[in-house]
Scaffold this active site. Structure first.
Site, PDB file in Angstrom:
ATOM      1  N   HIS A 274       1.268  -1.251   0.015  1.00  0.00           N
ATOM      2  CA  HIS A 274      -0.285   0.074  -0.238  1.00  0.00           C
ATOM      3  C   HIS A 274       0.992   0.767   0.216  1.00  0.00           C
ATOM      4  O   HIS A 274       0.894   2.122  -0.739  1.00  0.00           O
ATOM      5  CB  HIS A 274      -0.433   0.062   1.648  1.00  0.00           C
ATOM      6  CG  HIS A 274      -1.913   0.763   1.060  1.00  0.00           C
ATOM      7  ND1 HIS A 274      -3.120   0.777   0.795  1.00  0.00           N
ATOM      8  CD2 HIS A 274      -1.942   2.056   1.897  1.00  0.00           C
ATOM      9  CE1 HIS A 274      -3.807   2.281   0.421  1.00  0.00           C
ATOM     10  NE2 HIS A 274      -3.261   3.007   1.685  1.00  0.00           N
ATOM     11  N   GLU A 275       1.755   1.142   0.986  1.00  0.00           N
ATOM     12  CA  GLU A 275       2.394   2.031   1.200  1.00  0.00           C
ATOM     13  C   GLU A 275       3.566   2.822   0.019  1.00  0.00           C
ATOM     14  O   GLU A 275       4.192   3.552  -1.075  1.00  0.00           O
ATOM     15  CB  GLU A 275       3.141   2.530   2.284  1.00  0.00           C
ATOM     16  CG  GLU A 275       2.541   2.242   3.255  1.00  0.00           C
ATOM     17  CD  GLU A 275       1.824   3.802   3.633  1.00  0.00           C
ATOM     18  OE1 GLU A 275       1.842   4.727   3.055  1.00  0.00           O
ATOM     19  OE2 GLU A 275       0.835   3.388   4.367  1.00  0.00           O
ATOM     20  N   HIS A 278       1.603   4.606  -2.679  1.00  0.00           N
ATOM     21  CA  HIS A 278       1.526   6.235  -1.954  1.00  0.00           C
ATOM     22  C   HIS A 278       3.063   6.486  -2.820  1.00  0.00           C
ATOM     23  O   HIS A 278       3.296   7.506  -3.697  1.00  0.00           O
ATOM     24  CB  HIS A 278       1.763   5.919  -0.807  1.00  0.00           C
ATOM     25  CG  HIS A 278      -0.137   6.190  -0.380  1.00  0.00           C
ATOM     26  ND1 HIS A 278      -0.680   6.600  -1.456  1.00  0.00           N
ATOM     27  CD2 HIS A 278      -0.064   5.831   0.153  1.00  0.00           C
ATOM     28  CE1 HIS A 278      -2.212   6.790  -0.335  1.00  0.00           C
ATOM     29  NE2 HIS A 278      -1.708   6.205   0.494  1.00  0.00           N
ATOM     30  N   GLU A 304      -4.868   7.305  -3.097  1.00  0.00           N
ATOM     31  CA  GLU A 304      -5.369   5.882  -2.413  1.00  0.00           C
ATOM     32  C   GLU A 304      -5.532   4.892  -3.534  1.00  0.00           C
ATOM     33  O   GLU A 304      -5.206   4.380  -3.253  1.00  0.00           O
ATOM     34  CB  GLU A 304      -6.811   6.296  -1.700  1.00  0.00           C
ATOM     35  CG  GLU A 304      -6.726   5.051  -0.583  1.00  0.00           C
ATOM     36  CD  GLU A 304      -5.753   5.188   0.457  1.00  0.00           C
ATOM     37  OE1 GLU A 304      -5.258   6.128   0.700  1.00  0.00           O
ATOM     38  OE2 GLU A 304      -6.075   4.738   1.636  1.00  0.00           O
TER      39      GLU A 304
HETATM   40 ZN   LIG Z   1      -3.141   5.117   1.306  1.00  0.00          ZN
END
Ligand SMILES: [Zn+2]
Length: 510
Positions: A274-275, A278, A304
């Protein structure tokens, strides 16, 4: 009369100033990262003063009337604005927007907000510990009153509402009407789908979530995956912190964090991916425009969409697990006793309606967000009194997720956002999931063999596609416009529902 040459000088002057101001912002970012990852606890008092000073200077430099003059001169130049999507035109448009917003709030209101946000977090933490909403209620009432005044200062379009004015800080151009238009159909279809799923004849395996793997070994494995999917360690770091986050002063210096539990291998891996999503968005922004809006992300929703792309569309896919499973077995095989591909893939895809947002799975997560959006919209419109939040919260959880919220700590007191005076933020999580699904459908149309690539451990083509179609545009488009530009359609709940049905249907035997 202003000539083109004069005005290009004015533009250069504007950009020089903006880049100088951005140096302050970038420095604050590194200090903020240091506070979460490196700083000993004793440093907190002076760190708060250092950050406050940088924030004050930045505000002072940016709201200087000279910035207004330079912006006006640039706006008057027809040649510079001939192509409204060119980098100079986008920079001027976005800087004007920021300038207007920053100069619309009276300084007393800004000070009051900082004070209330700090008081709010303190009171919320106490209330959550005691699971006592009444303890937090008076401060939250003050916060809501302040936010409604803040929205009045910003103003909103005809036919709009206060929520729109506040959401501008997180999702420029987004309105409550737009969100409700996409969330409504999503909620109805998701609710029906979840009911079917929970009554399904099969359940995926959960065994891999019960295995303990020492944290140092997990750290090693997470770095391998981060590198494999394309997170650039020459321009980025991966560390650990209490709450995972991504930050960075510019696209060549990105910091992501994750967290580990011995019995939480999947959570850590999903969190890291997830990160990474980003971080890879930030690393993909145009380096030639560092310090200006043309090297900054569009919105939290689009941010996101990038994190969910790698966490869910890649990291929870069967193709990814076909690649990852033998590597897991190779690395931790002695502890896994015959872990099959079905176990690994199933364990990454368990659906369990619950009452805690941050522990929610891919299918139920959006329900949590929709509850919050509906409540904050009603609060800001004056249709819901603060004292009635717990009752409404619990009723919606029962209706949408079929769960009984046991107490306020695990109900309306679970999130920090409202205590920090942030309303208009929550929907960006679900907008991200929706944009993600719609973008990924388009990626599959453009590259039909993506899943075969994942299976072979090749993730570069997807990354390049995201770089070219999303990251390189920086703030050129608003989120909704980027979606139409890239997929040919406005944002809709259909792609996300198609994705959830295609994945969870077979896992649950429906
Ligand atoms: Zn996030």
């Amino acid at each position: 009369m202003t000539t083109a040459t004069d005005t290009s000088t004015v533009y250069d002057q504007l950009i020089d100033r903006i880049k100088d101001i951005d140096l302050l912002g970038g420095s604050a970012t590194v200090l903020g990262w240091d506070q979460e990852v490196m700083m000993p606890p004793g440093g907190i008092e002076y760190r708060a003063r250092q950050l406050a000073q940088l924030a004050g200077l930045r505000h002072e430099w940016f709201t200087d009337p000279r910035v207004d003059e330079l912006l006006s001169a640039c706006e008057a130049d027809g040649e510079l604005n001939a192509d409204p999507l060119s980098p100079p035109a986008v920079n001027v448009r976005e800087l004007r927007r920021d300038y207007a917003r920053k100069t619309k709030l009276p300084s007393e209101l800004v000070a009051e907000e900082a004070k209330l946000a700090s008081l709010g977090q303190h009171s919320w933490a106490e209330a959550r510990k005691k699971s006592d909403f009444e303890h937090f209620r008076p401060v939250l009432e003050q916060i809501v009153d302040l936010l409604r005044r803040k929205a009045e200062c910003y103003g909103w379009a005809v036919g709009g509402e206060p929520w729109d004015a506040l959401a501008e800080d997180f999702e420029p151009g987004c309105t409550a009407e737009f969100v409700a238009g996409v969330f409504g159909p999503l909620r109805d279809r998701l609710q029906a789908f979840l009911t079917k799923l929970m009554d399904g004849p099969r359940k995926p395996s959960n065994t891999f979530n019960e295995v303990e793997i020492p944290i140092p070994e997990q750290e090693k494995f997470n770095r391998i995956v981060a590198e494999a999917i394309g997170y650039d360690f020459k321009r980025g770091r991966l560390d650990t912190s209490t709450h995972p986050f991504t930050t960075g002063s510019h696209c060549n210096d990105i910091r992501i964090t994750t967290r580990y539990r011995a019995d939480g291998f999947n959570d850590a891996l999903a969190g890291t991916m997830h990160e990474c999503g980003h971080g890879m968005y930030e690393q993909g922004l145009p380096p030639e425009h560092i310090g200006t809006p043309m090297s900054a992300s569009i919105s939290l929703g689009i941010h996101e969409s990038q994190s969910r792309m790698w966490e869910n569309q890649v990291g929870r896919s069967l193709a990814f697990w076909k690649w990852c499973h033998p590597r897991v077995v190779d690395s931790f095989g002695d502890r896994l006793e015959g872990l099959t591909l079905d176990d690994a893939y199933g364990s990454a895809n368990n659906v369990r309606p619950g009452f805690i947002r941050v522990e929610a799975d891919e299918a139920t997560y959006n329900m949590h967000v929709m509850v919050r959006f509906e409540l904050e919209r009603a609060i800001l419109n004056g249709d819901l009194a603060v004292k009635d939040i717990p009752g409404q919260w619990n009723a919606k959880y029962k209706e949408y997720l079929g769960v009984d919220v046991p107490d306020d700590a695990r109900g309306c007191l679970q999130d920090i956002h409202w205590s920090m005076a942030a309303m208009g933020y929550f929907p960006t999580y679900t907008l991200g999931n929706l944009y993600c699904a719609q973008f990924f459908e388009q990626a599959l149309k453009d590259m039909p063999n993506l899943h075969e690539q994942f299976e072979a451990g090749e993730f570069g083509e997807l990354k390049t596609w995201l770089n070219k179609n999303i990251h390189a545009h920086a703030k050129r488009y608003r989120a909704a416009d980027l979606c139409e530009h890239l997929t040919g359609k406005p944002l809709s709940a259909d792609p996300l529902m198609r994705h959830l049905e295609a994945k969870f249907g077979p896992l649950y035997g429906i």
